[in-house]
Write a protein that holds these residues in place. Sequence first.
Motif, PDB file in Angstrom:
ATOM      1  N   SER A  52       0.638 -23.284 102.529  1.00  0.00           N
ATOM      2  CA  SER A  52      -0.434 -23.752 101.657  1.00  0.00           C
ATOM      3  C   SER A  52      -1.779 -23.726 102.371  1.00  0.00           C
ATOM      4  O   SER A  52      -1.896 -24.120 103.543  1.00  0.00           O
ATOM      5  CB  SER A  52      -0.128 -25.183 101.193  1.00  0.00           C
ATOM      6  N   SER A 104      -1.949 -16.966 101.037  1.00  0.00           N
ATOM      7  CA  SER A 104      -1.320 -17.654  99.908  1.00  0.00           C
ATOM      8  C   SER A 104      -2.128 -17.490  98.630  1.00  0.00           C
ATOM      9  O   SER A 104      -1.588 -17.632  97.528  1.00  0.00           O
ATOM     10  CB  SER A 104      -1.151 -19.141 100.221  1.00  0.00           C
ATOM     11  N   ARG A 105      -3.414 -17.191  98.764  1.00  0.00           N
ATOM     12  CA  ARG A 105      -4.265 -16.995  97.590  1.00  0.00           C
ATOM     13  C   ARG A 105      -4.421 -15.533  97.215  1.00  0.00           C
ATOM     14  O   ARG A 105      -4.853 -15.208  96.112  1.00  0.00           O
ATOM     15  CB  ARG A 105      -5.650 -17.599  97.849  1.00  0.00           C
ATOM     16  N   THR A 106      -4.053 -14.646  98.134  1.00  0.00           N
ATOM     17  CA  THR A 106      -4.272 -13.217  97.881  1.00  0.00           C
ATOM     18  C   THR A 106      -2.975 -12.425  97.744  1.00  0.00           C
ATOM     19  O   THR A 106      -2.999 -11.223  97.563  1.00  0.00           O
ATOM     20  CB  THR A 106      -5.099 -12.594  99.015  1.00  0.00           C
TER      21      THR A 106
END
Length: 366
Positions: A198, A203-205
């Motif tokens: 996290s 984790s965002r891409t």
Amino acid sequence: MGVGRRVTVGWLAAAAALAGWSGVAVAHEEYVVDEREDVALAAFYRDALSDPAVVGPLLAGGVSLLVAAVVFLYARPGERDVVAFRVAMSEYRDYVPWLLRISFGIPLIGAGFGGYFVSPAVEVELRLLQVLLGFLLLFGLGTRLVAVAALVVYLVGAAIEPLLLLQLEMVGGMAAIAIAGSGRPSADHVLQRLAGTSGTLASRTVPLFDRVESLQDRARPAGRYLPTVCRVGLGVTFVYLGASQKLLDPGLALAVVDHYQLTATIPVSPELWVLAAGLTEVALGLALLAGVLTRGVALAALIVFTMTLFALPDDPVLAHVGLYGLASVLLITGGGPGSLDARWARGDPTVAVAPAERETERQQTN
């Protein structure tokens, strides 16, 4: 000691004798000779099987192996060594995916740069495709998808050019990699760790992380069949090579014997060389398919491969790396579900030894 262990003890003792009997004629004949000797199949067997100098050693070798297995089965020598060996092998299970990736990734890269397609007998340049697949396997990036893609490429190629069946281990190898996944170390593992943490940029891409994790969860139960896939893949390859390259095509095998002057190495008839090598390969393959004495057979196979590489200097080394990999995996895992070994052991001997079982086995060795 259980029946499975007693048989394993006997086979380990007989493995060296089996490898020695097969000699150094175990090879991919198409790689090292261009022409066959002009000999009819029926005439070859009529002459060979009517010659006591051929039939006698074959029978003596087979009977000797059988007697050795029976003697060691009941004498039970080296029991503690076998227990210690199984415990030691179980500790390498985490490296099986890496071992498989290396064993098939490197030959693909070598094929790409060597100007042939999978098998040295097929001179077709597909450099970019094979090098790409090989490096992706080595890095462990998109491993399962790459293994499936490589399997499809091989099967399409084999349908067009049957000579690719000389590398039949590609089927078992790619299927095993698709089941095992990338393991560690691998790019897949690193990316999944980053994407699963996290707050990381990954984790965002990496939106596919959840889907990849779900696919892995679905594939995980199939992992117990990994030894079975390796065993069957290697067994079928042995039977095919022994039958097609030797027993059913003695003219090709005789050309290899003459090419390397093997009768000067061990002064027996060329027919004996051909039959001994072919029968050994078929016997090893059938033993693997049945899952009987799997670790011992894998050890014998590794000995045979090594003898071949030292004795036949121009036999392409890369052509045997996949076989080495599958045999090495079986040495670690054993026969797996569906094997006679598992039935004798009243369980699956390829499952990693649990801590309690490992402690019990360690106590037996002390």
